[in-house]
Design an enzyme around this catalytic site. Structure first.
Site, PDB file in Angstrom:
ATOM      1  N   GLU A   1       3.763   8.091   8.589  1.00  0.00           N
ATOM      2  CA  GLU A   1       3.645   7.238   9.772  1.00  0.00           C
ATOM      3  C   GLU A   1       5.001   6.779  10.267  1.00  0.00           C
ATOM      4  O   GLU A   1       5.990   6.821   9.542  1.00  0.00           O
ATOM      5  CB  GLU A   1       2.722   6.048   9.475  1.00  0.00           C
ATOM      6  CG  GLU A   1       3.142   5.193   8.297  1.00  0.00           C
ATOM      7  CD  GLU A   1       2.015   4.250   7.814  1.00  0.00           C
ATOM      8  OE1 GLU A   1       0.828   4.557   7.994  1.00  0.00           O
ATOM      9  OE2 GLU A   1       2.343   3.207   7.256  1.00  0.00           O
TER      10      GLU A   1
ATOM     11  N   HIS B   1       0.281   5.729   1.012  1.00  0.00           N
ATOM     12  CA  HIS B   1      -0.619   6.784   1.495  1.00  0.00           C
ATOM     13  C   HIS B   1      -0.265   8.102   0.820  1.00  0.00           C
ATOM     14  O   HIS B   1       0.913   8.382   0.581  1.00  0.00           O
ATOM     15  CB  HIS B   1      -0.495   6.956   3.007  1.00  0.00           C
ATOM     16  CG  HIS B   1      -0.615   5.667   3.769  1.00  0.00           C
ATOM     17  ND1 HIS B   1      -1.768   4.929   3.803  1.00  0.00           N
ATOM     18  CD2 HIS B   1       0.283   4.985   4.509  1.00  0.00           C
ATOM     19  CE1 HIS B   1      -1.563   3.846   4.544  1.00  0.00           C
ATOM     20  NE2 HIS B   1      -0.338   3.858   4.983  1.00  0.00           N
TER      21      HIS B   1
ATOM     22  N   ARG C   1      -4.437   0.662  -1.841  1.00  0.00           N
ATOM     23  CA  ARG C   1      -3.940  -0.709  -1.866  1.00  0.00           C
ATOM     24  C   ARG C   1      -3.535  -1.042  -3.300  1.00  0.00           C
ATOM     25  O   ARG C   1      -4.302  -0.808  -4.224  1.00  0.00           O
ATOM     26  CB  ARG C   1      -5.084  -1.611  -1.405  1.00  0.00           C
ATOM     27  CG  ARG C   1      -4.681  -2.980  -0.958  1.00  0.00           C
ATOM     28  CD  ARG C   1      -5.911  -3.777  -0.533  1.00  0.00           C
ATOM     29  NE  ARG C   1      -6.454  -3.375   0.744  1.00  0.00           N
ATOM     30  CZ  ARG C   1      -7.761  -3.188   0.991  1.00  0.00           C
ATOM     31  NH1 ARG C   1      -8.658  -3.324   0.036  1.00  0.00           N
ATOM     32  NH2 ARG C   1      -8.162  -2.852   2.187  1.00  0.00           N
TER      33      ARG C   1
ATOM     34  N   GLN D   1       0.816  -1.216   0.000  1.00  0.00           N
ATOM     35  CA  GLN D   1       0.000   0.000   0.000  1.00  0.00           C
ATOM     36  C   GLN D   1       0.844   1.258   0.000  1.00  0.00           C
ATOM     37  O   GLN D   1       2.057   1.218   0.184  1.00  0.00           O
ATOM     38  CB  GLN D   1      -0.905  -0.003   1.229  1.00  0.00           C
ATOM     39  CG  GLN D   1      -0.145  -0.202   2.532  1.00  0.00           C
ATOM     40  CD  GLN D   1      -1.074  -0.309   3.739  1.00  0.00           C
ATOM     41  OE1 GLN D   1      -1.176   0.615   4.523  1.00  0.00           O
ATOM     42  NE2 GLN D   1      -1.748  -1.438   3.881  1.00  0.00           N
TER      43      GLN D   1
HETATM   44 ZN   LIG Z   1       0.571   2.244   5.956  1.00  0.00          ZN
END
Ligand SMILES: [Zn+2]
Length: 320
Positions: free
Chosen positions: A116, A99, A194, A97
Site C-alpha cells: 500500500e 499484510h 492485527r 498490523q
Molecule cells: Zn495497512
C-alpha cells in the site's frame, strides 16, 4: 460515456473520526467514518456509480457491463481489478498490523496480498505513524513482545506532515497514528493481520481478534528505509505541476496541482483514477463533463483519450 463519478462504501471502524464528513464532503448517516472506499470492487465494500446512464450500478457491475478492455492492456496480467483506493480518518491510532504478500495471501486467504501507499491528506501537529522495526528482532522476540505488551518499544516512530508519501511493502509492520487523514492506494485486498490493539475493545465490548501466528509468518523483522520521497521529479507543464509519487507492479500514482488547465491522455494501456484532494475542477472527455470537488473520485475507461481538467485543484492520478 467513458468516465464516471463514484460514491464510496463507508466503514465506521471504532478508531474513526468525522473529518471525512466535515472536510471531504462525504454524505452518510453514519456518525463515524473511519474509511470511505473510493475506488473499490471488493466484496467487503464496492463503490457505486453516482451519475449518468450507469447510475446505481456497483463499480464491479459497471466493469462487468463494459468489459475487460476498460481496464487496459496493462491489466491483462491480473485476473481481477488490481487496486483499491480509500480515504482514512484516524481519530485514534489504528491497530499495529501487517499484510501478507501475494504468494502467502493467495495460498492462505484466497485473495491478493497487500502493498500500500499512503498520501497524507492532512494531520494534527506532531502526528506520527509506526513503520517497521527500529532494530532487528527475532521471531521469538516478536512473539514475546506481543504477549507482554512491549512491542511498541521496538517499532520505528516516523513523524508525518501534509503531503508526505509512504510506501508500505507487504510484510512491513505498521500503524497509522491518531489525528491523520490519508488517501491510501493499495492492492485490492482486505487481509490484515492485527498484532496489537492498544488494549481496546470492539463494539461488542470484547477485544478485537489478533492474528499473531500469521503475522509472525509474514513480518519483516529488520529495519527498512522509512524516509520515502516521491520517486519522480516535479514536472511543470504550463498551468500544472506533476510529480510521480510511487510506482510498483500494481499501480503508478501521481500528484498534480492545477491552476488553469491540464490534459491527461488516457490511452489503451490503462484505466485512470482521479481523486480530487483540494479545490474544484471541471473534467471533460468527448462531450461529457463532470464537476468535481475535494473528496470526489472519478474513474476513466482505458482508451478514453484526452481528458481535460480545468480549475484550481490538486488531485491524485492512479493508473496501472
Ligand atoms: Zn495497512
Amino acid at each position: 460515456m467513458a468516465m464516471i463519478q463514484l460514491q464510496p462504501a463507508f466503514k465506521d471502524y471504532l478508531w474513526g473520526g468525522t473529518k471525512l464528513k466535515e472536510n471531504y464532503n462525504k454524505q452518510t448517516d453514519l456518525d463515524i467514518v473511519a474509511e470511505s472506499w473510493e475506488l473499490s470492487v471488493h466484496k467487503d465494500g464496492a463503490s457505486v456509480v453516482a451519475d449518468g446512464p450507469y447510475k446505481g450500478l456497483t463499480f464491479p457491475e459497471y466493469l462487468e457491463k463494459k468489459g475487460k478492455s476498460v481496464l487496459g492492456t496493462d491489466c491483462e496480467k491480473f485476473d481481477r481489478f488490481p487496486i483499491l483506493i480509500k480515504f482514512i480518518d484516524a481519530l485514534q491510532p489504528l491497530s499495529i498490523q501487517v499484510h501478507p504478500d501475494n504468494e502467502y495471501a493467495l495460498r492462505v486467504e484466497g485473495e491478493y496480498g497487500k502493498t500500500e501507499m499512503w498520501y497524507i491528506l492532512d494531520c494534527e501537529p506532531d502526528s506520527f505513524l509506526y513503520f517497521g522495526v527500529n532494530k532487528a528482532i527475532s521471531k521469538e522476540e516478536f512473539r514475546e513482545r506481543i504477549e507482554n505488551n512491549t512491542l511498541l518499544e521496538v517499532l520505528k516512530v516516523v513523524p508525518v506532515h501534509k503531503g508526505d508519501v509512504f510506501f508500505i511493502k507487504a510484510g512491513t509492520i505498521h500503524a497509522i497514528g491518531a489525528g491523520i487523514q490519508i488517501c491510501e492506494i493499495q492492492q485490492n485486498s482486505n487481509t490484515t493481520y492485527r498484532v496489537y490493539d492498544f488494549g481496546r475493545v470492539g463494539k461488542d465490548g470484547k477485544p478485537r481478534e489478533l492474528h499473531i501466528d500469521k503475522a509472525i509468518d509474514v513480518s519483516n523483522l529488520t529495519p527498512i528505509e522509512s524516509d520515502f520521497k516521491p520517486c519522480g521529479p516535479r514536472i511543470e507543464d504550463g498551468e500544472a505541476e506533476t510529480v510521480m509519487l510511487a510506482t510498483c507492479e500494481y499501480f503508478t500514482t501521481f500528484e498534480t496541482t492545477v491552476h488553469g488547465k491540464v490534459t491527461i491522455d488516457v490511452d489503451e494501456s490503462s484505466f485512470g483514477s482521479i481523486i480530487v484532494v483540494e479545490g474544484e475542477c471541471v473534467i471533460r472527455n468527448e462531450g461529457d463533463t463532470i464537476h468535481a470537488k475535494k473528496g470526489d473520485s472519478i474513474f476513466v475507461d482505458a482508451g478514453s483519450g484526452a481528458v481535460e481538467i480545468e480549475g484550481n485543484c490538486q488531485y491524485i492520478y492512479t493508473c496501472e
